[in-house]
Design a protein around this motif. Structure first.
Motif, PDB file in Angstrom:
ATOM      1  N   LEU A 104       1.578   1.473   8.007  1.00  0.00           N
ATOM      2  CA  LEU A 104       0.926   1.533   6.692  1.00  0.00           C
ATOM      3  C   LEU A 104      -0.252   2.494   6.764  1.00  0.00           C
ATOM      4  O   LEU A 104      -0.944   2.570   7.778  1.00  0.00           O
ATOM      5  CB  LEU A 104       0.422   0.151   6.271  1.00  0.00           C
ATOM      6  CG  LEU A 104       1.467  -0.914   5.970  1.00  0.00           C
ATOM      7  CD1 LEU A 104       0.774  -2.208   5.578  1.00  0.00           C
ATOM      8  CD2 LEU A 104       2.389  -0.467   4.859  1.00  0.00           C
ATOM      9  N   HIS A 105      -0.490   3.205   5.655  1.00  0.00           N
ATOM     10  CA  HIS A 105      -1.626   4.122   5.655  1.00  0.00           C
ATOM     11  C   HIS A 105      -2.918   3.403   5.299  1.00  0.00           C
ATOM     12  O   HIS A 105      -3.997   3.958   5.444  1.00  0.00           O
ATOM     13  CB  HIS A 105      -1.354   5.290   4.716  1.00  0.00           C
ATOM     14  CG  HIS A 105      -0.286   6.204   5.265  1.00  0.00           C
ATOM     15  ND1 HIS A 105      -0.555   7.483   5.691  1.00  0.00           N
ATOM     16  CD2 HIS A 105       1.022   5.998   5.508  1.00  0.00           C
ATOM     17  CE1 HIS A 105       0.558   8.022   6.153  1.00  0.00           C
ATOM     18  NE2 HIS A 105       1.524   7.153   6.044  1.00  0.00           N
ATOM     19  N   THR A 106      -2.802   2.174   4.799  1.00  0.00           N
ATOM     20  CA  THR A 106      -3.981   1.331   4.584  1.00  0.00           C
ATOM     21  C   THR A 106      -3.637  -0.046   5.155  1.00  0.00           C
ATOM     22  O   THR A 106      -3.399  -0.998   4.425  1.00  0.00           O
ATOM     23  CB  THR A 106      -4.330   1.250   3.087  1.00  0.00           C
ATOM     24  OG1 THR A 106      -4.374   2.583   2.555  1.00  0.00           O
ATOM     25  CG2 THR A 106      -5.682   0.604   2.864  1.00  0.00           C
ATOM     26  N   ARG A 109      -4.462  -3.753   4.193  1.00  0.00           N
ATOM     27  CA  ARG A 109      -3.928  -4.354   2.973  1.00  0.00           C
ATOM     28  C   ARG A 109      -2.481  -4.807   3.143  1.00  0.00           C
ATOM     29  O   ARG A 109      -1.748  -4.892   2.153  1.00  0.00           O
ATOM     30  CB  ARG A 109      -3.986  -3.333   1.829  1.00  0.00           C
ATOM     31  CG  ARG A 109      -5.385  -3.051   1.327  1.00  0.00           C
ATOM     32  CD  ARG A 109      -5.305  -2.217   0.071  1.00  0.00           C
ATOM     33  NE  ARG A 109      -6.619  -1.810  -0.382  1.00  0.00           N
ATOM     34  CZ  ARG A 109      -6.817  -0.888  -1.310  1.00  0.00           C
ATOM     35  NH1 ARG A 109      -5.780  -0.274  -1.858  1.00  0.00           N
ATOM     36  NH2 ARG A 109      -8.033  -0.565  -1.687  1.00  0.00           N
TER      37      ARG A 109
ATOM     38  N   CYS B 150      -2.590  -0.495  -3.768  1.00  0.00           N
ATOM     39  CA  CYS B 150      -1.695   0.286  -2.908  1.00  0.00           C
ATOM     40  C   CYS B 150      -2.117   0.168  -1.448  1.00  0.00           C
ATOM     41  O   CYS B 150      -3.292   0.317  -1.118  1.00  0.00           O
ATOM     42  CB  CYS B 150      -1.710   1.753  -3.329  1.00  0.00           C
ATOM     43  SG  CYS B 150      -0.723   2.811  -2.260  1.00  0.00           S
ATOM     44  N   GLY B 152      -0.374   1.959   0.922  1.00  0.00           N
ATOM     45  CA  GLY B 152       0.074   3.170   1.605  1.00  0.00           C
ATOM     46  C   GLY B 152       1.342   3.002   2.412  1.00  0.00           C
ATOM     47  O   GLY B 152       1.502   3.633   3.451  1.00  0.00           O
ATOM     48  N   LEU B 167       1.517  10.438  -0.715  1.00  0.00           N
ATOM     49  CA  LEU B 167       0.401   9.733  -0.086  1.00  0.00           C
ATOM     50  C   LEU B 167      -0.717  10.723   0.173  1.00  0.00           C
ATOM     51  O   LEU B 167      -0.474  11.847   0.606  1.00  0.00           O
ATOM     52  CB  LEU B 167       0.842   9.122   1.238  1.00  0.00           C
ATOM     53  CG  LEU B 167       1.699   7.868   1.185  1.00  0.00           C
ATOM     54  CD1 LEU B 167       2.078   7.445   2.595  1.00  0.00           C
ATOM     55  CD2 LEU B 167       0.964   6.735   0.490  1.00  0.00           C
ATOM     56  N   GLY B 172      -5.196   7.436   2.185  1.00  0.00           N
ATOM     57  CA  GLY B 172      -4.063   6.616   2.585  1.00  0.00           C
ATOM     58  C   GLY B 172      -3.431   5.822   1.460  1.00  0.00           C
ATOM     59  O   GLY B 172      -2.856   4.765   1.692  1.00  0.00           O
ATOM     60  N   LYS B 173      -3.542   6.295   0.234  1.00  0.00           N
ATOM     61  CA  LYS B 173      -2.903   5.622  -0.905  1.00  0.00           C
ATOM     62  C   LYS B 173      -2.002   6.624  -1.621  1.00  0.00           C
ATOM     63  O   LYS B 173      -2.167   7.831  -1.493  1.00  0.00           O
ATOM     64  CB  LYS B 173      -3.951   5.120  -1.917  1.00  0.00           C
ATOM     65  CG  LYS B 173      -5.214   4.534  -1.331  1.00  0.00           C
ATOM     66  CD  LYS B 173      -5.019   3.098  -0.925  1.00  0.00           C
ATOM     67  CE  LYS B 173      -6.351   2.458  -0.525  1.00  0.00           C
ATOM     68  NZ  LYS B 173      -7.026   3.119   0.588  1.00  0.00           N
TER      69      LYS B 173
END
Lengths: 352, 304
Positions: A104-106, A109, B150, B152, B167, B172-173
Motif C-alpha cells: 500500500l502507498h499509505t 490506512r 484512499c 493507495g 497514484l 501515496g493517494k
C-alpha cells in the motif's frame, strides 16, 4: 453496439485494412494509428510484493485444501500431511497480509479496506477472503500446535476451523486471477477464465510440491507419492491451460507482450520450462525406474515451486508491459471490426 | 426538486465577494445537488491554448508534471496524471509519409486538438474497483476520490479503461479530476470550462449537453464535416461494454485511437464473474483429484 462507429472512411480505410488478417481465425495485432505511441491506459504499479503475494496466497490456500481433505479422509498416516498443511497455510495467513500492507502507498490506512464491502471489486472481495482465511487458518494452525492426547479442545478448534479455512483457501487460489482480469490491462483482461484457472492449477501444484517435500523431510515419505501424483495432475492441467492461453492470445492478436523479445516474455517461457516441462520430465523418468527415486521427486517439487513464482512474476511484468503498449489496448478494445472491415462486408460507419 | 434541503439552501446569500449561483452567469446553468453534470468537449472548437490545463492546475493547486520537452508535437504534457487533470493533445495530420497533403477538408484539417479529462463514467471502473470507498459518486453524478480515505492500494489505476487515475508519488493517494467538486458546491462552473476561450469545453447538465452535442454534430455534417461524431454519449463509441455513458464526452473528427481513446472500451468488473467461476471450477476439480489420490494412496491403511 459496436457497428455504429462513424469513423471517417476515406483516408483511414487504407490504414485500417491492415488490421485484419483473415487467416484461419488468427488476428494480427492492431495496425491503426496511436497517439505518438503513448500508452492509452496506465499500468498497475504492482511489483514483486504483489506477485509474491499471489504466489503465497495460492500456496497457502492449496495447502489448506489438501490438509482439510487429508483430515476428512481420516487415515492415520495422513496426519503429518494435515499438520504440515495447516502450518504452511498458517504461515501464508501471516505472510500474505504483511506483503499486501507493505505494498500500500499509505500503509497506515490498511484498515480502510474493511470499512466497506464492494461486490464489484475483486480487491474488496479478496480482502474479506483473505481476512476469513487468515482467521480460520490461524485457528487451525494454533489448534494443530496445541493438539495432544490431553487437549481435546485444541483438536476441536482445528476441526471447526478447517472447513471455513479450506473454502476461503479455494478463494485465495482464485481471486488473484479475477483481480488481474478485472482491470483494463490487455494481457490480463483478455483471458479472465484462463488466467484464474492457471492461478488455481499453479496453487495446487505448488502446495502439493511443498507438502511432498515436507513429507520427505519430516513426515511419512509414503505420502509423497500421492502428493507427487497430485502435483503431476495440477502441473499437466496448468501446462495445458498455459498453451491454451498462448493460442488464445494469438487468436486475439494480443500475443505481443509475451512473444516479443522482452525480459517478461523470456521469463514467461522460462517459467513454462521450469514449472511444467522439467518436473514432468523428472516424474516421467522416476516412473520408468524400478524403485521410487527420491532425488527426482525432490527435484521435481523444487522445480514446480520455482516455476510457480516465475510464472506469477512473468505474468505481472508482461501485463504491465501490455498496458504500456497502446496497440495492445486498442486491439483489445477494438470494435467488432471483422464485421466492419472484412472485404465484402458493409462499409463501416452506418449512421444511426 | 428545485432546491434540496441542506447545505445549498442558503446559496442565494453567498459569502462576501462571491456571486450567488455564479454558474448561471458563466455557463447558463444553476448547480443543484441531485442533478447530473458533466463536460461536453467539442474538439472542433479547441485551439490548443491549454488555458484549461493552467486553470485546473491553479484552482486545484496541482504541482508541475514532467518538466521536459516530449519531442512530439506541441504536447509536452503527454498524458493525464495524478497532477494533471486536463491534458490537451495535439495531433498533426501531415499525410502518411510526412508530406503536407495538397487538399484537406475544412475544420482543423492539419491539426486536431482535444482537451482530455476524466470521463466521470456513468458506470465507473475505478469506483467499482475501489476497495475502501474512497472513490465515490457525488450528488452531481461525478466520480471523486476522497483523499482522507484512499490508502493507495492502486487498484483503480489499471482498472480505469481510459488511463486517467494515477497514484501520486508525493502523498501515496490516487488523484484525478474531481469535476471541481468544491466549485460545484459553491455554485461555480468548473475552472477548465470557465477558462476555455472558445467554449470547446462546455459545462452543464448532462441531458442539455447531449442535446448540444447532437445539434453540433448535425451542424458540422451540414457544413461538410461528415467525419464529426460524438464519443461517449449513450449509444456512441466509448459508451460500450457496460460503461453506458461518459459524463464527460467529446465530439471527435477522427478515429478514437487517434486521440488515444479506445474505440470500444469495457467495464472491468464484467470480467469478474467468469474469472471466479472458472477458477473455482478448476479448484473443485483438483480437490476431487486430491481426494481420490489421497484415498487410493492410503487405501491399505485402516480408517481412523
Amino acid at each position: 453496439m459496436n457497428n455504429i462507429l462513424p469513423f471517417p472512411r476515406s483516408r483511414q480505410a487504407s490504414r485500417m485494412q491492415g488490421a485484419v488478417a483473415p487467416r484461419s481465425g488468427a488476428v494480427q495485432a492492431y495496425q491503426g494509428p496511436t497517439y505518438y505511441q503513448q500508452p492509452a491506459v496506465k499500468p498497475s504499479g504492482y511489483g514483486w510484493l504483489v506477485w509474491t503475494y499471489t504466489y503465497v496466497a495460492g500456496l497457502a490456500g492449496g495447502a489448506q485444501i489438501i490438509a482439510t481433505i487429508a483430515d476428512l479422509v481420516g487415515r492415520p498416516r495422513l496426519a503429518s500431511v494435515v499438520r504440515s498443511g495447516r502450518y504452511l497455510a498458517g504461515g501464508g495467513a501471516v505472510a500474505g497480509p504483511a506483503l499486501l500492507i507493505a505494498d500500500l502507498h499509505t500503509p497506515q490506512r490498511f484498515m480502510n479496506m474493511l470499512r466497506i464491502f464492494r461486490r464489484t471489486s475483486p480487491m474488496s472481495i479478496g480482502t474479506y477472503i483473505l481476512s476469513g482465511f487468515s482467521l480460520s487458518s490461524g485457528l487451525a494452525a494454533i489448534g494443530q500446535f496445541f493438539a495432544g492426547p490431553r487437549r481435546a479442545w485444541a483438536r476441536r478448534v482445528a476441526k471447526a476451523a478447517e472447513i471455513p479455512a479450506a473454502l476461503t483457501g479455494a478463494g485465495m487460489t482464485t481471486y488473484t486471477g479475477a483481480l488481474l482480469s478485472s482491470t483494463s490491462t490487455p494481457l490480463w483482461a483478455a483471458q479472465p477464465r484462463l488466467l484464474s484457472a492457471r492461478f488455481a492449477c499453479s496453487a495446487m501444484a505448488t502446495a502439493a510440491a511443498a507438502l511432498s517435500l515436507s513429507e520427505r523431510a519430516w513426515g511419512d515419505p509414503r505420502n509423497s507419492a500421492s502428493l507427487d501424483q497430485l502435483a503431476i495432475v495440477a502441473t499437466l492441467a496448468g501446462a495445458a491451460l498455459s498453451s491454451a492461453a498462448s493460442a488464445d492470445y494469438q487468436r486475439q492478436g494480443l500475443d505481443g507482450a509475451l512473444s516479443d523479445d522482452s525480459a517478461a516474455a523470456r521469463q514467461h517461457a522460462l517459467a513454462g520450462h521450469i514449472g511444467h516441462t522439467l518436473p514432468l520430465l523428472c516424474h516421467g523418468l522416476a516412473g520408468l525406474m524400478p524403485a521410487r527415486s527420491r532425488p527426482l521427486s525432490v527435484a521435481a517439487s523444487l522445480s514446480i515451486l520455482a516455476g510457480g513464482l516465475l510464472m506469477r512474476s512473468a505474468l505481472f511484468r508482461a501485463g504491465n508491459e501490455s498496458a504500456r503498449r497502446p496497440r495492445d489496448y486498442f486491439q483489445f478494445t477494438r470494435p467488432d471490426y471483422e464485421a466492419m472491415l472484412l472485404p465484402g462486408s458493409p462499409a463501416p460507419g452506418g449512421r444511426r | 426538486m428545485e432546491s434540496m434541503p441542506g447545505m445549498n439552501e442558503d446559496r442565494d446569500q453567498a459569502p462576501d465577494g462571491m456571486i450567488a449561483n455564479e454558474s448561471e452567469l458563466t455557463a447558463g446553468v444553476r448547480i443543484v445537488p441531485g442533478r447530473r453534470y458533466g463536460f461536453f468537449t467539442d474538439t472542433t472548437r479547441c485551439i490548443g491554448c491549454k488555458a484549461c490545463e493552467v486553470a485546473c492546475k491553479e484552482w486545484n493547486g496541482l504541482p508541475a508534471d514532467r518538466l521536459s520537452l516530449s519531442g512530439m508535437s506541441y504536447d509536452n504534457t503527454r498524458a493525464l496524471s495524478a497532477n494533471t487533470w486536463r491534458h490537451v493533445s495535439f495531433i498533426e495530420k501531415m499525410g502518411d509519409h510526412g508530406e503536407r497533403p495538397a487538399d484537406m477538408p475544412p475544420y482543423q484539417s492539419h491539426w486536431l486538438m482535444m482537451s482530455d479529462v476524466c470521463k466521470h463514467c456513468a458506470n465507473a471502473g475505478c469506483l467499482e474497483a475501489c476497495p475502501t470507498g474512497a472513490l465515490f459518486r457525488t450528488e452531481f453524478d461525478t466520480v471523486v476520490v476522497q483523499q482522507d480515505i484512499c490508502n493507495g492500494c492502486g487498484y483503480c489505476v489499471p482498472a480505469c479503461p481510459f488511463g486517467v487515475v494515477e497514484l501520486s508519488a508525493i502523498d501515496g493517494k490516487a488523484h484525478k479530476c474531481t469535476l471541481c467538486y468544491d466549485r460545484l458546491k459553491g455554485g461555480l462552473e468548473p475552472a477548465c470550462a470557465k477558462a476555455c476561450p472558445t467554449d470547446s469545453i462546455q459545462f452543464g447538465e448532462i441531458d442539455d449537453l447531449h442535446r448540444h452535442a447532437a445539434r453540433r454534430e448535425a451542424e458540422l455534417h451540414d457544413m461538410g464535416v461528415s467525419e464529426a461524431y460524438v464519443y461517449g454519449a449513450p449509444g456512441t463509441p466509448g459508451a460500450t461494454g457496460g460503461i453506458d455513458g461518459l459524463n464527460a464526452f467529446f465530439l471527435l473528427t477522427d478515429r478514437p485511437e487517434v486521440y488515444n481513446l479506445p474505440a470500444a472500451p469495457s467495464l472491468p468488473s464484467t470480467r469478474m464473474r467468469p474469472a471466479f467461476l472458472a477458477g473455482l471450477a478448476t479448484i473443485a476439480g483438483l480437490a476431487l483429484a486430491t481426494t481420490g489420490l489421497l484415498l487410493s494412496g492410503s487405501r491399505k491403511d485402516p480408517p481412523q
